[in-house]
Write a protein that holds these residues in place. Structure first.
Motif, PDB file in Angstrom:
ATOM      1  N   GLY A  37      -0.738 -17.737   2.713  1.00 51.82           N
ATOM      2  CA  GLY A  37      -1.225 -18.804   1.843  1.00 51.82           C
ATOM      3  C   GLY A  37      -0.295 -19.031   0.673  1.00 51.82           C
ATOM      4  N   PRO A  38      -0.610 -18.441  -0.495  1.00 54.57           N
ATOM      5  CA  PRO A  38       0.209 -18.689  -1.685  1.00 54.57           C
ATOM      6  C   PRO A  38       1.688 -18.341  -1.513  1.00 54.57           C
ATOM      7  CG  PRO A  38      -1.843 -17.622  -2.282  1.00 54.57           C
ATOM      8  CD  PRO A  38      -1.794 -17.613  -0.783  1.00 54.57           C
ATOM      9  N   ARG A  39       1.997 -17.340  -0.695  1.00 55.43           N
ATOM     10  CA  ARG A  39       3.398 -16.936  -0.531  1.00 55.43           C
ATOM     11  C   ARG A  39       4.131 -17.736   0.545  1.00 55.43           C
ATOM     12  NH1 ARG A  39       6.168 -13.998  -4.387  1.00 55.43           N
ATOM     13  NH2 ARG A  39       4.681 -12.660  -5.488  1.00 55.43           N
ATOM     14  N   GLY A  40       3.423 -18.490   1.338  1.00 53.73           N
ATOM     15  CA  GLY A  40       4.043 -19.407   2.288  1.00 53.73           C
ATOM     16  C   GLY A  40       4.769 -18.760   3.457  1.00 53.73           C
ATOM     17  N   MET A  41       4.407 -17.547   3.822  1.00 53.43           N
ATOM     18  CA  MET A  41       5.056 -16.885   4.951  1.00 53.43           C
ATOM     19  C   MET A  41       4.468 -17.374   6.270  1.00 53.43           C
ATOM     20  SD  MET A  41       5.523 -12.875   3.970  1.00 53.43           S
ATOM     21  CE  MET A  41       6.549 -12.328   2.617  1.00 53.43           C
ATOM     22  N   SER A  42       5.268 -17.284   7.321  1.00 51.91           N
ATOM     23  CA  SER A  42       4.740 -17.549   8.655  1.00 51.91           C
ATOM     24  C   SER A  42       3.904 -16.350   9.096  1.00 51.91           C
ATOM     25  CB  SER A  42       5.897 -17.748   9.640  1.00 51.91           C
ATOM     26  OG  SER A  42       6.588 -16.526   9.840  1.00 51.91           O
ATOM     27  N   PRO A  43       3.015 -16.528  10.079  1.00 57.53           N
ATOM     28  CA  PRO A  43       2.236 -15.382  10.573  1.00 57.53           C
ATOM     29  C   PRO A  43       3.115 -14.226  11.042  1.00 57.53           C
ATOM     30  CG  PRO A  43       1.279 -17.424  11.358  1.00 57.53           C
ATOM     31  CD  PRO A  43       2.566 -17.789  10.678  1.00 57.53           C
ATOM     32  N   GLU A  45       6.176 -13.397   9.909  1.00 60.56           N
ATOM     33  CA  GLU A  45       6.726 -12.712   8.739  1.00 60.56           C
ATOM     34  C   GLU A  45       5.659 -11.877   8.043  1.00 60.56           C
ATOM     35  OE1 GLU A  45      10.159 -15.865   7.265  1.00 60.56           O
ATOM     36  OE2 GLU A  45       8.050 -16.215   6.723  1.00 60.56           O
ATOM     37  N   ALA A  46       4.462 -12.445   7.925  1.00 54.87           N
ATOM     38  CA  ALA A  46       3.369 -11.717   7.286  1.00 54.87           C
ATOM     39  C   ALA A  46       3.006 -10.475   8.097  1.00 54.87           C
ATOM     40  CB  ALA A  46       2.152 -12.626   7.136  1.00 54.87           C
ATOM     41  N   GLY A  47       2.970 -10.625   9.414  1.00 53.37           N
ATOM     42  CA  GLY A  47       2.648  -9.479  10.265  1.00 53.37           C
ATOM     43  C   GLY A  47       3.670  -8.369  10.128  1.00 53.37           C
ATOM     44  N   LEU A  48       4.954  -8.746  10.028  1.00 53.83           N
ATOM     45  CA  LEU A  48       6.010  -7.749   9.852  1.00 53.83           C
ATOM     46  C   LEU A  48       5.818  -6.996   8.544  1.00 53.83           C
ATOM     47  CD1 LEU A  48       8.716  -6.422  10.574  1.00 53.83           C
ATOM     48  CD2 LEU A  48       9.859  -8.381   9.481  1.00 53.83           C
ATOM     49  N   LEU A  49       5.531  -7.731   7.463  1.00 52.90           N
ATOM     50  CA  LEU A  49       5.364  -7.076   6.170  1.00 52.90           C
ATOM     51  C   LEU A  49       4.122  -6.188   6.154  1.00 52.90           C
ATOM     52  CD1 LEU A  49       6.220  -6.556   3.343  1.00 52.90           C
ATOM     53  CD2 LEU A  49       5.299  -8.778   2.647  1.00 52.90           C
ATOM     54  N   VAL A  50       3.030  -6.643   6.762  1.00 51.53           N
ATOM     55  CA  VAL A  50       1.827  -5.808   6.849  1.00 51.53           C
ATOM     56  C   VAL A  50       2.137  -4.530   7.627  1.00 51.53           C
ATOM     57  CG1 VAL A  50      -0.497  -5.659   7.815  1.00 51.53           C
ATOM     58  CG2 VAL A  50       0.211  -7.718   6.589  1.00 51.53           C
ATOM     59  N   GLY A  51       2.907  -4.661   8.712  1.00 48.69           N
ATOM     60  CA  GLY A  51       3.282  -3.485   9.491  1.00 48.69           C
ATOM     61  C   GLY A  51       4.146  -2.521   8.708  1.00 48.69           C
ATOM     62  N   LEU A  52       5.096  -3.046   7.937  1.00 47.13           N
ATOM     63  CA  LEU A  52       5.933  -2.189   7.098  1.00 47.13           C
ATOM     64  C   LEU A  52       5.089  -1.456   6.056  1.00 47.13           C
ATOM     65  CD1 LEU A  52       9.016  -4.529   6.504  1.00 47.13           C
ATOM     66  CD2 LEU A  52       8.944  -2.460   7.897  1.00 47.13           C
ATOM     67  N   GLY A  53       4.103  -2.171   5.507  1.00 47.76           N
ATOM     68  CA  GLY A  53       3.215  -1.527   4.538  1.00 47.76           C
ATOM     69  C   GLY A  53       2.415  -0.408   5.174  1.00 47.76           C
ATOM     70  N   GLY A  54       1.920  -0.635   6.400  1.00 45.82           N
ATOM     71  CA  GLY A  54       1.178   0.406   7.102  1.00 45.82           C
ATOM     72  C   GLY A  54       2.043   1.614   7.394  1.00 45.82           C
ATOM     73  N   ALA A  55       3.302   1.370   7.773  1.00 50.07           N
ATOM     74  CA  ALA A  55       4.220   2.482   8.017  1.00 50.07           C
ATOM     75  C   ALA A  55       4.476   3.260   6.731  1.00 50.07           C
ATOM     76  CB  ALA A  55       5.531   1.951   8.589  1.00 50.07           C
ATOM     77  N   GLY A  56       4.603   2.544   5.608  1.00 51.68           N
ATOM     78  CA  GLY A  56       4.782   3.212   4.327  1.00 51.68           C
ATOM     79  C   GLY A  56       3.579   4.065   3.958  1.00 51.68           C
ATOM     80  N   LEU A  57       2.379   3.537   4.211  1.00 54.58           N
ATOM     81  CA  LEU A  57       1.148   4.287   3.926  1.00 54.58           C
ATOM     82  C   LEU A  57       1.099   5.574   4.738  1.00 54.58           C
ATOM     83  CD1 LEU A  57      -1.645   4.293   2.494  1.00 54.58           C
ATOM     84  CD2 LEU A  57      -2.538   3.139   4.527  1.00 54.58           C
ATOM     85  N   MET A  58       1.426   5.488   6.034  1.00 54.64           N
ATOM     86  CA  MET A  58       1.396   6.678   6.876  1.00 54.64           C
ATOM     87  C   MET A  58       2.446   7.684   6.426  1.00 54.64           C
ATOM     88  SD  MET A  58       1.821   7.048  11.014  1.00 54.64           S
ATOM     89  CE  MET A  58       0.227   6.329  11.379  1.00 54.64           C
ATOM     90  N   ALA A  59       3.654   7.204   6.108  1.00 60.10           N
ATOM     91  CA  ALA A  59       4.711   8.113   5.655  1.00 60.10           C
ATOM     92  C   ALA A  59       4.294   8.829   4.368  1.00 60.10           C
ATOM     93  CB  ALA A  59       6.014   7.348   5.441  1.00 60.10           C
ATOM     94  N   GLY A  60       3.639   8.106   3.476  1.00 59.25           N
ATOM     95  CA  GLY A  60       3.173   8.725   2.238  1.00 59.25           C
ATOM     96  C   GLY A  60       2.140   9.802   2.484  1.00 59.25           C
ATOM     97  N   ASN A  61       1.241   9.554   3.411  1.00 54.31           N
ATOM     98  CA  ASN A  61       0.240  10.564   3.753  1.00 54.31           C
ATOM     99  C   ASN A  61       0.879  11.817   4.330  1.00 54.31           C
ATOM    100  OD1 ASN A  61      -2.864   9.781   3.649  1.00 54.31           O
ATOM    101  ND2 ASN A  61      -1.726   7.908   3.985  1.00 54.31           N
ATOM    102  N   PHE A  62       1.886  11.643   5.166  1.00 50.66           N
ATOM    103  CA  PHE A  62       2.522  12.793   5.800  1.00 50.66           C
ATOM    104  C   PHE A  62       3.375  13.610   4.828  1.00 50.66           C
ATOM    105  CE2 PHE A  62       1.936  10.849  10.151  1.00 50.66           C
ATOM    106  CZ  PHE A  62       1.242  11.929  10.681  1.00 50.66           C
ATOM    107  N   THR A  63       3.891  12.988   3.776  1.00 50.44           N
ATOM    108  CA  THR A  63       4.795  13.710   2.875  1.00 50.44           C
ATOM    109  C   THR A  63       4.150  14.116   1.552  1.00 50.44           C
ATOM    110  OG1 THR A  63       5.624  11.590   2.015  1.00 50.44           O
ATOM    111  CG2 THR A  63       6.858  12.597   3.820  1.00 50.44           C
ATOM    112  N   GLY A  64       3.022  13.530   1.207  1.00 53.11           N
ATOM    113  CA  GLY A  64       2.414  13.809  -0.086  1.00 53.11           C
ATOM    114  C   GLY A  64       2.060  15.263  -0.294  1.00 53.11           C
TER     115      GLY A  64
END
Length: 407
Positions: A37-43, A45-64
């Protein structure tokens, strides 16, 4: 309630902070809408960024937990919460390309915070009250999240999505300040782990039941999180609209909010792996009900069984890993569990979506079979003879009987 009175005041204060923080921690719910919406990404591009965020969340859980074992869980939690909060608060000010760095980093810090929080609860609570402590913190989080999305939707529609990021960012920083106040450093002494042995893996090899549990949770979380990806698609394919799906998710939240804490108190003296195994079997039974037909009745039955399974296995498994962990690897045990317990965030949608597209009628039998296998494997570990835990502890001790450190 009897059983809760045994919990330290610090845990109650942490739970109160968690409740408030979860009310504003809702940006991930609206992330896809914000990006397209406000950021104007295609679905895509948005899906890629959401996936990268999920990977970051998992990596943080494994290393914290590793950070916590080496630097102190309280210190790591404060740093991660403040970092995540500051990054989220700046999101409205960043150009869109910069989000590909900022959001995964914020999610990584959030994952580190999650693992550190579990380890912090584990080290400040006596072993016999850990189930109640984790249940209280989860109930607080569920209570806050029951309110959060409703308020978030009002803010996003009447003001803007930017306010959601500002609120969550400030909330995370406030949670760090609150934790620093209610958890004095003296409650969480830290010593650097010794270097003469191989770390967390020797401890896990000495605890095969914990290893089985981790593998079972890894499989089950991919199955469990189909409710957020392929299940709504299944409902739509059978003429049940978004309103039905929203009602089912509300049912999940209400049941957890009302029953999870009482269940933890009622079952606190029962064998933990039997409770976890039973919970995983209920998850399997939930997906198996979909084989009876696609209608409102089976959908409600599915969500009810899935929720009952969740309230049995999630708190109990977290506490079990804390009870099994040697003190010097408490954080890494919690990190391993935290990581596998959100594996479905990254894996459930792509695996389930691909399978549903190829063979939609076979997905639910597969989900039921996988969860049933995981539950059975956990239940089989309870057949271990009682003296085996003592033998394991003796094996980890030196020849004079005194415990030896495991790095």
């Amino acid at each position: 309630m009897r059983g809760l009175r045994d919990l330290p005041r610090t845990v109650w204060l942490l739970a109160a902070g968690t409740f408030i923080n979860m009310i504003v921690s809702v940006t991930f719910v609206f992330l896809f809408l914000y990006l397209t919406g406000p950021r104007g990404m295609s679905p895509g591009e948005a899906g890629l960024l959401v996936g990268l965020g999920g990977a970051g969340l998992m990596a943080g859980n494994f290393t914290g937990g590793w950070y916590g074992d080496h630097l102190g869980h309280r210190r790591v939690l404060l740093t991660a919460a403040a970092t995540s909060g500051l990054l989220l608060a700046t999101v409205p000010l960043l150009p869109t390309p910069a989000l590909f760095l900022a959001l995964p980093l914020a999610q990584y810090a959030s994952g580190v915070q999650r693992a550190a929080n579990s380890a912090l609860v584990a080290v400040i609570v006596p072993e016999h009250t850990r189930r109640q402590a984790f249940a209280l913190v989860r109930a607080s989080a569920n209570g806050g999240f029951t309110i959060g999305p409703v308020l978030g939707a009002l803010v996003a529609t009447r003001l803007s999505y930017d306010w959601l990021y500002a609120a969550e960012g400030l909330g995370s920083v406030a949670m760090a300040a609150w934790t620093a106040r209610v958890v004095p450093a003296r409650l969480t002494p830290h010593t650097r782990p010794p270097r003469d042995k191989g770390g967390v893996w020797p401890a896990l090899r000495a605890r095969p039941a914990a290893l089985v549990l981790l593998l079972a949770i890894l499989v089950t979380d991919i199955v469990y999180r189909q409710q957020y990806s392929t299940f709504p698609l299944y409902l739509a394919d059978h003429h049940m609209d978004t309103g039905v799906y929203g009602t089912l998710l509300a049912l999940n939240g209400v049941v957890l909010l009302c029953l999870e804490l009482p269940a933890a108190l009622a079952l606190r003296r029962h064998a933990p792996l039997r409770i976890v195994g039973t919970g995983l079997l209920l998850v399997a039974a939930g997906y198996a009900t979909l084989l009876l037909g696609a209608n409102i009745t089976t959908a409600v039955a599915m969500m009810t069984l899935l929720t009952l399974g969740e309230l049995l296995y999630k708190t109990t498994a977290t506490a079990y890993m804390a009870d099994e962990a040697p003190p010097h690897v408490q954080g890494r045990f919690q990190s391993l569990y935290a990581g596998v317990s959100i594996s479905g965030v990254v894996l459930a949608a792509p695996l389930g979506g691909t399978f549903y597209e190829a063979a939609p009628t076979a997905l639910w039998p597969l989900c039921a079979t996988l969860a049933a296998t995981a539950g059975t494997a956990v239940l089989l570990t309870t057949s271990r003879k009682p003296h085996q835990r003592e033998s394991r502890e003796t094996a980890e001790a030196g020849h004079d009987g005194r415990p030896q450190p495991v790095a």
